[in-house]
Design an enzyme around this catalytic site. Structure first.
Site, short mmCIF file in Angstrom:
data_model
loop_
_atom_site.label_atom_id
_atom_site.label_comp_id
_atom_site.label_asym_id
_atom_site.label_seq_id
_atom_site.Cartn_x
_atom_site.Cartn_y
_atom_site.Cartn_z
CG ASP A 286 -8.62 0.00 -6.51
OD1 ASP A 286 -7.98 -0.55 -5.59
OD2 ASP A 286 -9.81 -0.24 -6.74
CD GLU B 241 -6.11 -1.03 -2.12
OE1 GLU B 241 -7.08 -0.57 -1.53
OE2 GLU B 241 -6.13 -2.10 -2.76
CG ASP C 284 -12.69 -0.90 -9.38
OD1 ASP C 284 -12.71 -1.29 -8.21
OD2 ASP C 284 -13.05 -1.59 -10.35
#
Ligand code: ZN
Length: 263
Positions: free
Chosen positions: A47, A131, A224
């Site tokens: 992340d 992502e 996170d």
């Protein structure tokens, strides 16, 4: 003039630039060679952090070395000096060069971090999940959208600055080059709001930029890291949907691993 270093194989073009610190650079556009993964099926979710540069689903928090506190203080002093210096003066030119040198140092350190981190991740994991930035850009505007309202958006507000500072784009680009075909890009919706332990999506669970606390099961983690675990989870679904094998255990077993959910 010093010796000219050998040009890396695969260099097809080059660019000559002079940076703000007055240094000349010859940059060869070289795509780094792919690095072999461990072959164990080990997968990691990564992340882009707000507080840290990157959080791994193993629980590890990675921070790109920026300027040290003493260097930051010096930069601040120089910037104040610059504001006071007369336009066109010698002194102003000197201050500007000193500022540029510090900024160039920061850039160099970030690039070094990107190279080392991308090499390490490509070597230690067979599947690296991040992502999908294209979707992230649509859903994660600072203003928020109907799909991703509330704290999840606020948590990422002002992220654009952070991405620049942390070299996130550079890291993803390098990972794609060093681990081609082993990257999985997942839908970023709910990665910050979903509890990685029980799967409940709770807008209020991200208590702050650093703390995620699930009100359903009590799971608490670095926000996170929780997001990185969700990214890894989503990647498992994506790989299974393509008919791939289930993801293996992380190569790195952290001590806190016992307290983290195992998919
Ligand atoms: Zn939970």
């Amino acid at each position: 003039m010093g010796a000219i270093p050998p040009v890396a194989d695969g260099a097809k073009s080059y660019r000559i630039t002079r940076d703000r610190a007055g240094r000349w650079h010859v940059a060869f556009a070289v795509v780094p060679a792919p690095i072999a993964g461990p072959g164990t099926g080990a997968a990691v979710g990564v992340d882009r952090g707000v507080v840290v540069s990157a959080a791994l689903s193993t629980g590890e928090l990675l921070t790109a070395l920026a300027l040290r506190d003493s260097e930051k203080a010096r930069l601040l002093r120089l910037q104040r000096k610059l504001a006071r210096a007369q336009r066109g003066s010698n002194r102003r030119g000197k201050v500007k060069t000193a500022i540029a040198r510090l900024k160039a140092r920061e850039t160099d350190r970030r690039k070094d971090w990107v190279e080392k981190t991308s090499t390490r991740l490509a070597r230690e994991f067979d599947v690296i999940a991040v992502e999908n930035l294209k979707i992230a850009n649509m859903t994660r505007s600072a203003k928020g959208t109907a799909e991703v309202p509330g704290r999840g958006v606020r948590r990422k507000a002002g992220l654009n600055r952070g991405i620049l500072a942390n070299g996130w784009d550079q890291l993803v680009t390098r990972l794609e080059q060093k681990a081609p075909g082993r990257m999985v890009k997942v839908d970023p919706r709910f990665t910050s709001q979903r509890c990685s332990a029980c799967g409940v999506v709770d807008r209020e669970a991200p208590e702050s930029q650093a703390v995620f606390r699930c009100r359903s099961c009590g799971f608490a983690a670095n926000a996170d890291v929780n997001a990185a675990l969700n990214i890894r989870f989503a990647a498992g679904h994506a790989v299974a949907a393509r008919g791939g094998p289930p993801l293996g255990e992380p190569a790195n077993r952290e001590p806190q691993r016992d307290h983290l959910p195992v998919w």
